[in-house]
Design a protein around this motif. Sequence first.
Motif, mmCIF file in Angstrom:
data_model
loop_
_atom_site.group_PDB
_atom_site.id
_atom_site.type_symbol
_atom_site.label_atom_id
_atom_site.label_comp_id
_atom_site.label_asym_id
_atom_site.label_seq_id
_atom_site.Cartn_x
_atom_site.Cartn_y
_atom_site.Cartn_z
ATOM 1 N N SER A 1 -68.409 58.664 -11.050
ATOM 2 C CA SER A 1 -69.350 58.145 -10.120
ATOM 3 C C SER A 1 -70.853 59.003 -10.496
ATOM 4 N N THR B 1 -74.465 60.447 -11.861
ATOM 5 C CA THR B 1 -75.682 60.121 -12.506
ATOM 6 C C THR B 1 -75.645 60.978 -13.676
ATOM 7 N N GLU C 1 -75.683 55.411 -7.744
ATOM 8 C CA GLU C 1 -75.205 55.760 -9.248
ATOM 9 C C GLU C 1 -76.583 55.836 -10.114
ATOM 10 N N PHE C 2 -77.825 55.200 -9.858
ATOM 11 C CA PHE C 2 -78.867 55.163 -10.824
ATOM 12 C C PHE C 2 -79.514 56.275 -10.173
ATOM 13 N N GLY C 3 -79.200 56.937 -9.185
ATOM 14 C CA GLY C 3 -80.273 57.820 -8.542
ATOM 15 C C GLY C 3 -81.269 57.365 -8.028
ATOM 16 N N SER D 1 -87.058 50.576 -9.969
ATOM 17 C CA SER D 1 -87.275 51.820 -10.511
ATOM 18 C C SER D 1 -88.463 51.975 -11.176
ATOM 19 N N ARG E 1 -70.953 53.279 -15.962
ATOM 20 C CA ARG E 1 -71.187 52.227 -16.793
ATOM 21 C C ARG E 1 -70.807 52.269 -18.292
ATOM 22 N N LYS F 1 -74.509 51.061 -3.380
ATOM 23 C CA LYS F 1 -73.868 51.846 -4.159
ATOM 24 C C LYS F 1 -74.295 51.851 -5.815
ATOM 25 N N GLN F 2 -74.415 50.747 -6.184
ATOM 26 C CA GLN F 2 -74.940 50.692 -7.634
ATOM 27 C C GLN F 2 -76.090 51.475 -7.743
ATOM 28 N N PRO G 1 -76.019 55.344 -14.500
ATOM 29 C CA PRO G 1 -74.787 55.763 -13.778
ATOM 30 C C PRO G 1 -73.609 55.985 -15.140
#
Lengths: 397, 337, 292
Positions: free
Chosen positions: C131, C133, A245-247, A220, C145, A241-242, C142
């Motif tokens: 799930s 963001t 979720e961080f976009g 990022s 977490r 997948k991770q 996310p």
Amino acid sequence: MKKVIFVTFAFFVCSLLLVPGNGWTQDKKPVKIGVPVTLSGMGAQVGVDNRNGIVLAAKHKKTVLGRPIELIIEDEEGKPEVGVRKAEKLVFKDGCIAILGVVFSNVGLAVAGEADKLKVPFLTTNVMTPKFYGINKYVFRCGQLADDQTAMGHVMGIAADPDLSKRTYYVLADDYAWGHSCAESFIDLAQKKGIKISNPKYDNAALTVADWSPFISKVSAAGVDGMYSCLRSPVIPRFTKQAYEFGLMKKIKVVAGGSPSEADLEAGGEAEVGMVTVCCYSWDIDTPASKQFAKAYWEEFKAVPPSQGAQAYVGAMMLFNAIEKAGSTDADKIANALKGATYNGPYGQVRISPKDNSMRTPAVLTETRLAPPNPYGAKIIKKVLVNLTPEQLGPPE
Amino acid sequence: MSDPISIEKITAVADIGKFSWKMFATIGTILILLFLVPWILSNRFYLRLATEILIYGLLAMSLDVLLGYTGLLSFMHAVYMGIAAYTVGLYLKYVDPAASIWLLMFLGVGATVLIAFPIGWLQVRTGGFAFALLTIAFGMMLYTIVWKARNLTGGDDGLIGIPSPKVNLSSLVLADCKDPTAVYFITLIVVILCFYLTRRIMRSPFGAVLESIRENEERASFVGIHVHRYKLWGWMLACALAGVSGVLLTIMKCSVSPTVMDPGAGGSVLMMALLGGLGTLWGPFLGAGVFIFAQDYLSTMTEHWMIFLGLFLIVLVLFIPKGIAGFQEALSPKKSE
Amino acid sequence: MPTDLTFWVQTFFNCLGLGSLLLLIAIGLNIIYGINRIVNLAHGSLYALGAYFGYTLVAKGLNFFLALVLAPILVFGIGLILERSIIARIRTRPMLYTLILTYGVSVLLDGLMKYFWGVQPRFISTPSFLSQTIHLGSIPYPFYRFFILIVTTAVMAGLMFLLGKTKMGITMRAASHIPEMVSVLGINMNLVQVLVFGMGCFLAGIGGVIAGPLLTVYPMMGSEMLISCFIVLVIGGLGSLKGAVIAALLVGSVQTLGYIFITDYAMVVVYVMMAIILSFMPRGILGEGKFE
């Protein structure tokens, strides 16, 4: 106490005596082929796909030299010494006339190192290391694309696409021999073709990484809009997948140097969409041969027809046909028959070059998309974008 | 007060127990059978398996010296086999393919001992569980270094195509290690020598001191024994023997890869030693035999061999806890910390 | 080296997140060691089992939060069976036996999981609000977490309450110090041991269900986590809750920062740290053999 020692030892000796002592039992009937693949540990899914492809090929071919084909499948656990031990067992104890399979490069190299002692043809359907080119007169490669072919395919694909060619790529590699090889071959070629690489010294991720957040944050922060992944297939769904979720997945385009297997894509679901990758086979390929293979695979294993399954299928067929052509189980004759052998299969014509015992094959550049309704229950499809010819992929002969 | 038992007495003539015909016959039969193995097992695969069992038996025996006699637990003892294996492999491949086997033995064991000494020095200051965990920490560090030094060691691809040395006595070529039978005999002779030597050492006053430390460290120190010094000696002996097994391994396989020193290997050798029975020196050989044989056999039989291995281990601990050999005074409660 | 705020805020929460996940997974191991003095090498496999149960329950349509409660209960059940049938028998024997035995159990469980669920990786699907963001200002992160942090805090608070304030908890702690006195007082020591073991398994199960949606669920996940759990156990001090918290955060941070700055050698740093702490503070940061 002494009795215990005596009895135990006697038992041990007797059990050794019970095993065939005078060489292997020469079965005249079936032709035995040893198949060491990784069935446990991280590479298990790849091993299963390879095994299935080989089993399917044996089922279709049925007999060779007028005798039934018998596959003896072993689990080499992804460890070189187990691989060597299994190879020796298959050849010396079980009397196999060829070794087929092997998933990882380090196991492949170890077995290839023993080729002169084993004295049987060894055809790998998955090993990718460039060290395999011309390594031994008995060792052949036909199946999964080699590292340099993969790199070439991706570079050509990126260069040809107006969107991909403009992006800057961050290279992330698994920290082991394959990851390095994959990353280095790509960066080398990419820079020659003018593709922008953000980190030419590429980043390594230890094999034990489970939480990818530090890497995701790094990617990022690097401000790139593309990523070249040299992560192995089972790890890809976890990463994407991770990252999703961080976009991050909305901002970057992932090009997967290590092609994700169909099973892993299914596991990851929607987060896997939008990945570009090169492989030999996708069930999206619209030819009769491809559809036929996909249908047969589905019927036999009830799983989404995987690239690696098709690749292993082609490799196995090559071997069976070579034995047929040699007219005997003699190692040198089979090895000769394999040089220059061709096979027309699910993804076109594949040929083993006599120059370096490795295959020249067509491939496809694909992008993962949500699948249309299909007979395999698959959620993700590797949609074919570009067809690549063997000449384009190389290596030159 | 001066140390009543000095290290020099290692070379003292050891007492081998009362001579008896039964003992002579047992040992004699075993030796004869071992020498006849290449003809009993003319199949090359089994010969190789037998050689492997001897090598790992030696490694397991070295762990017995450490655990069964000195009372120190190591989870990654295989690392010291790995160091010697790599040293020999690198030397043969890059320095001198025609090196003599004596030189290789010296180099392999030497390298192991050199690395084991500072690590051991740090580790013996603790004991029990802390010691065991430190073996993991240092073991993993060494393993990671070997893995990462790709340009030297080949990383996880390992070293392949290592040339086979010849066994020379002055200019007479005794054997060529390309021949599996020759390799088997070399291994057998080296292993028998090591076994005999170690047994003599363990039966000497030195060995008695180690056992007293194992039983109760505090009491031993009260008697005036320098506990740390002896623990270090015990550690060094165990690592040196592991080094010998490493040299033999490279000679047999003609290749090395990091998996010989990974946590799995460390766990396996511990299993072998425990299976065979600690405190006996010969028990671990049986343990190695059973373990390697079972593992190979099981994984051929079924894809789900893990289920059987797990059950096997559980049954083993519950019903045959003392290992095949049957001695178990090694395991004192002192170890929990 | 990246210097923008987004990166550092994300990194801060990444450290915290990994640390709390490690804590959640390792705490069960810590308790079993602290009170029962048993080193449970099967802990990783029990954690994986929790993840698999969670996966199957959710795949069959159960609500994620219900699965979060039910799966650990199932693991608790398995733990009880294991304890009664196998582990109880070697309680009086030296630690070495426990090690091989629990190792055997972990191999067995791993093999069974591979048999029943196959080798494909799976994910536990979570309700969409988990799930998503979320944005801290302009920084994406996310939500899951944070959820991990919340769950870990809740679990730790629950544990501290249980062990510190309830009669059962105090009995358990006393039993680890002075078992003879406690049994003289008429308390069934066997019951205490069994419950503690079960509790450790329950916690492992929670760890599994929580980790499932984040990491992949596959048969090797247990063995991969186990070494990290041990490092936390060792650094924090065997048997100390507070120590475990500090250790988990420390290991989580070192690992995260290590992956950023030295990538490949990150784990070596963790091992070096463990070696240093063990050499000079063999009881760990806070451990005194007592359960705090």
